[in-house]
Scaffold this motif. Structure first.
Motif, PDB file in Angstrom:
ATOM      1  N   TYR A  57       0.960  -1.336   0.223  1.00 60.28           N
ATOM      2  CA  TYR A  57      -0.435  -0.370   0.014  1.00 60.28           C
ATOM      3  C   TYR A  57       1.020   1.608  -0.266  1.00 60.28           C
ATOM      4  N   ARG A  58       2.192   1.352   0.780  1.00 62.29           N
ATOM      5  CA  ARG A  58       2.659   2.486   1.079  1.00 62.29           C
ATOM      6  C   ARG A  58       3.250   2.581   0.021  1.00 62.29           C
ATOM      7  N   PHE A  59       3.976   1.604  -1.693  1.00 55.99           N
ATOM      8  CA  PHE A  59       4.890   1.721  -2.110  1.00 55.99           C
ATOM      9  C   PHE A  59       3.514   1.773  -3.462  1.00 55.99           C
ATOM     10  N   LYS A  60       2.240   1.786  -3.207  1.00 54.13           N
ATOM     11  CA  LYS A  60       1.611   1.888  -3.775  1.00 54.13           C
ATOM     12  C   LYS A  60       1.213   3.485  -3.911  1.00 54.13           C
ATOM     13  N   ILE A  61       0.993   4.050  -3.295  1.00 55.66           N
ATOM     14  CA  ILE A  61       1.189   5.754  -3.242  1.00 55.66           C
ATOM     15  C   ILE A  61       2.503   6.167  -2.508  1.00 55.66           C
ATOM     16  N   TRP A  62       3.620   5.969  -2.927  1.00 56.66           N
ATOM     17  CA  TRP A  62       4.844   6.214  -3.634  1.00 56.66           C
ATOM     18  C   TRP A  62       3.950   6.540  -4.732  1.00 56.66           C
ATOM     19  N   ALA A  63       4.056   5.421  -5.739  1.00 55.17           N
ATOM     20  CA  ALA A  63       3.667   5.692  -7.375  1.00 55.17           C
ATOM     21  C   ALA A  63       3.235   6.192  -7.734  1.00 55.17           C
ATOM     22  N   PHE A  64       1.653   6.815  -6.947  1.00 57.96           N
ATOM     23  CA  PHE A  64       1.053   7.174  -7.695  1.00 57.96           C
ATOM     24  C   PHE A  64       1.549   8.767  -7.386  1.00 57.96           C
ATOM     25  N   ALA A  65       1.399   9.088  -6.271  1.00 54.34           N
ATOM     26  CA  ALA A  65       2.769  10.369  -5.783  1.00 54.34           C
ATOM     27  C   ALA A  65       3.905  11.047  -7.143  1.00 54.34           C
ATOM     28  N   ILE A  66       4.251  10.374  -7.376  1.00 57.06           N
ATOM     29  CA  ILE A  66       6.073  10.627  -7.877  1.00 57.06           C
ATOM     30  C   ILE A  66       5.359  10.856  -9.648  1.00 57.06           C
ATOM     31  N   GLY A  67       4.724   9.351 -10.283  1.00 57.04           N
ATOM     32  CA  GLY A  67       3.506   9.598 -11.230  1.00 57.04           C
ATOM     33  C   GLY A  67       3.047  11.426 -10.888  1.00 57.04           C
ATOM     34  N   ALA A  68       2.249  11.805 -10.315  1.00 60.17           N
ATOM     35  CA  ALA A  68       1.644  12.334 -10.081  1.00 60.17           C
ATOM     36  C   ALA A  68       2.434  13.856 -10.272  1.00 60.17           C
ATOM     37  N   ALA A  69       3.955  13.944  -9.750  1.00 59.19           N
ATOM     38  CA  ALA A  69       4.400  14.683  -9.789  1.00 59.19           C
ATOM     39  C   ALA A  69       5.275  15.634 -10.574  1.00 59.19           C
ATOM     40  N   VAL A  70       5.524  14.500 -11.644  1.00 56.48           N
ATOM     41  CA  VAL A  70       5.978  14.553 -13.402  1.00 56.48           C
ATOM     42  C   VAL A  70       5.119  15.116 -13.881  1.00 56.48           C
ATOM     43  N   GLY A  71       3.282  14.658 -13.491  1.00 54.49           N
ATOM     44  CA  GLY A  71       2.385  15.055 -14.908  1.00 54.49           C
ATOM     45  C   GLY A  71       1.830  17.076 -14.039  1.00 54.49           C
ATOM     46  N   GLY A  72       2.247  16.799 -13.511  1.00 55.45           N
ATOM     47  CA  GLY A  72       2.614  18.383 -12.983  1.00 55.45           C
ATOM     48  C   GLY A  72       3.048  19.408 -13.263  1.00 55.45           C
ATOM     49  N   LEU A  73       4.694  18.749 -13.344  1.00 54.18           N
ATOM     50  CA  LEU A  73       5.700  18.793 -14.496  1.00 54.18           C
ATOM     51  C   LEU A  73       5.859  19.358 -15.724  1.00 54.18           C
ATOM     52  N   SER A  74       5.221  18.240 -16.300  1.00 56.09           N
ATOM     53  CA  SER A  74       4.514  18.775 -17.698  1.00 56.09           C
ATOM     54  C   SER A  74       3.454  20.147 -17.827  1.00 56.09           C
ATOM     55  N   GLY A  75       2.516  20.188 -17.215  1.00 59.45           N
ATOM     56  CA  GLY A  75       1.153  20.953 -17.259  1.00 59.45           C
ATOM     57  C   GLY A  75       1.549  22.090 -16.856  1.00 59.45           C
ATOM     58  N   THR A  76       3.016  22.309 -16.375  1.00 54.98           N
ATOM     59  CA  THR A  76       3.426  24.042 -15.872  1.00 54.98           C
ATOM     60  C   THR A  76       4.482  24.461 -17.612  1.00 54.98           C
ATOM     61  N   LEU A  77       5.258  22.940 -17.839  1.00 59.88           N
ATOM     62  CA  LEU A  77       5.827  23.502 -19.096  1.00 59.88           C
ATOM     63  C   LEU A  77       4.546  23.780 -20.435  1.00 59.88           C
ATOM     64  N   PHE A  78       3.836  22.851 -20.454  1.00 63.43           N
ATOM     65  CA  PHE A  78       2.932  23.247 -21.519  1.00 63.43           C
ATOM     66  C   PHE A  78       1.988  24.622 -20.963  1.00 63.43           C
ATOM     67  N   ALA A  79       1.528  24.994 -19.995  1.00 62.94           N
ATOM     68  CA  ALA A  79       0.957  26.654 -19.971  1.00 62.94           C
ATOM     69  C   ALA A  79       2.014  27.809 -19.955  1.00 62.94           C
ATOM     70  N   ALA A  80       3.078  27.217 -19.825  1.00 61.79           N
ATOM     71  CA  ALA A  80       4.184  28.223 -19.687  1.00 61.79           C
ATOM     72  C   ALA A  80       4.098  28.573 -21.471  1.00 61.79           C
ATOM     73  N   GLN A  81       4.529  27.423 -22.038  1.00 61.01           N
ATOM     74  CA  GLN A  81       4.274  27.289 -23.911  1.00 61.01           C
ATOM     75  C   GLN A  81       2.956  28.529 -24.122  1.00 61.01           C
ATOM     76  N   VAL A  82       1.859  27.705 -24.148  1.00 62.10           N
ATOM     77  CA  VAL A  82       0.921  28.086 -24.597  1.00 62.10           C
ATOM     78  C   VAL A  82       0.606  29.770 -23.934  1.00 62.10           C
ATOM     79  N   GLY A  83       0.240  30.257 -22.842  1.00 59.94           N
ATOM     80  CA  GLY A  83       0.365  31.517 -22.325  1.00 59.94           C
ATOM     81  C   GLY A  83      -0.620  31.671 -22.287  1.00 59.94           C
ATOM     82  N   TYR A  84      -1.941  30.742 -22.056  1.00 63.13           N
ATOM     83  CA  TYR A  84      -3.233  30.312 -21.904  1.00 63.13           C
ATOM     84  C   TYR A  84      -3.923  29.132 -21.520  1.00 63.13           C
ATOM     85  N   VAL A  85      -4.849  28.656 -20.310  1.00 62.77           N
ATOM     86  CA  VAL A  85      -4.793  27.523 -20.111  1.00 62.77           C
ATOM     87  C   VAL A  85      -6.795  27.818 -19.771  1.00 62.77           C
TER      88      VAL A  85
END
Length: 389
Positions: free
Chosen positions: A235-263
């Motif tokens: 259970y603890r390692f599945k939480i870690w997988a969700f958290a780390i995967g989510a962090a990379v998703g958030g990073l990609s979201g900030t990169l996308f928002a910065a280039q497009v300039g509009y969300v």
């Protein structure tokens, strides 16, 4: 062809990590030069600006790497990963856009870690009550999470619905002639930044996979009950997988928002989430390079050949059906590196005649210290479920 590919793969896996990365340096340099070279064979122009097309493919690849942690490494079917991408993009918008009711304008480099932390917390909040579910039930819950994020963006007034946020912060810097490196009209600088971020994330993910966390993820993916009975806190390692995967998703979201300039709320629907899943399945779950190839195909092919929107999913559906028939592990399937490393360690410990892992020993032979018989493994590295890159 398969024998030749297996020989190359075996040679590659025998190289040390520094040697592998030394071989990859020219590849990375070529990728960085690709939008400047603009080869006529692969260019998307005049229909789509080639640097923008490459940037979109790079963001797609970054998303696929994060989703691969959840699906490919930990074996958790997540159909709502677009929610984390949306949270990262909206975090960047709320913290930098003049349309935000927060009234703050942080620089992009400050926003990135904040967005990653926010999406990690979101992953933990989602995973804590739901990761005791498995299979289809978990998939339905994650699908609901993605829809909840989209509906919140639609209906919560501070998130501005279809009006969206403009003038979102982007990285600074200028070329020698004074033109900005990062702009909405020229995606060259953003593409270079995306490639550098992907390389850094790949280094981090590679070290993580070879760590105790990565081995625990593979154990959970292969057989969660057996892993738990072996003492792995699943259970603890599945939480870690969700958290780390989510962090990379958030990073990609900030990169996308910065280039497009509009969300706004139009980019974060279920269809987009299914495309992310298709990229991982197409490239090969659990294989970092494979999911990058799959993401490039899913993002680049429509820009290159200008599919009509109504035919795009027909083409992907046919491609996935053919792939599942002839290569169910994906274009670059997972390799059984953990099994290989285990055998090598066992041979060093008990001698070169030992040809299989300790699990091949019976109880009596373990007690006597006998070596197991050599059992050929015709399926090592070909199963769609296994550990590795």
């Amino acid at each position: 062809m398969r024998t030749r590919f297996a020989t190359v793969s075996h040679w590659w896996n025998r190289q040390s990590r520094p040697v592998q990365w030394a071989y990859m340096v020219p590849v990375v340099l070529f990728l960085l030069a690709l939008p400047v070279l603009n080869p006529p064979i692969i260019t998307t122009e005049p229909y789509t600006d080639f640097p923008i097309s490459l940037f979109n493919a790079a963001v797609f690849a970054l998303i696929a790497i994060g989703l691969n942690v959840v699906i490919g490494q930990a074996g958790l079917l997540d159909l709502g990963y677009v929610g984390f991408f949306a949270i990262g993009a909206y975090t960047a918008a709320l913290l930098s856009s003049p349309d935000s009711e927060l009234g703050v304008r942080y620089p992009w480099l400050v926003i990135v870690p904040i967005a990653m932390v926010v999406t990690m917390i979101s992953g933990v909040i989602l995973g804590t009550p739901t990761l005791r579910l498995r299979g289809d039930y978990l998939a339905i819950v994650t699908l609901g999470f993605g829809e909840i994020v989209r509906l919140l963006a639609d209906n919560v007034d501070p998130l501005r619905g279809n009006r969206g946020f403009q003038n979102i912060a982007r990285p600074g810097g200028e070329f020698a002639d004074g033109t900005p490196i990062f702009s909405q009209t020229d995606a060259l600088g953003f593409y270079w930044l995306a490639v550098i971020i992907i390389v850094i994330v790949l280094l981090f993910m590679g070290n993580l996979e070879r760590s105790r966390v990565g081995r625990a993820w593979i154990a959970v993916r292969e057989d969660e009950d057996a892993a738990e009975l072996s003492g792995v806190p699943t259970y603890r390692f599945k939480i870690w997988a969700f958290a780390i995967g989510a962090a990379v998703g958030g990073l990609s979201g900030t990169l996308f928002a910065a280039q497009v300039g509009y969300v706004n709320n139009q980019r974060f629907d279920v269809t987009t989430s299914i495309l992310y899943l298709a990229a991982v399945v197409l490239g090969g779950q659990g294989n970092k390079v494979g999911v990058i190839v799959g993401a490039f195909i899913v993002s680049y092919i429509p820009d290159r050949f200008q599919f009509e929107p109504q035919y795009r999913f027909l083409v992907f559906g046919i491609a996935l059906i053919v792939l599942m028939i002839f290569r169910p592990q994906g274009l670059l399937g997972m390799r059984q590196h953990l099994l290989t490393y285990g055998r090598q360690a066992y041979q060093k410990l008990f001698g070169a005649r030992a040809a299989v892992a300790p699990s091949g020993l019976s109880a009596s032979s373990r007690a006597r210290g006998d070596l197991p018989e050599a059992v050929p493994d015709d399926h090592a590295g070909t199963s769609p479920r296994g550990g590795g890159e």
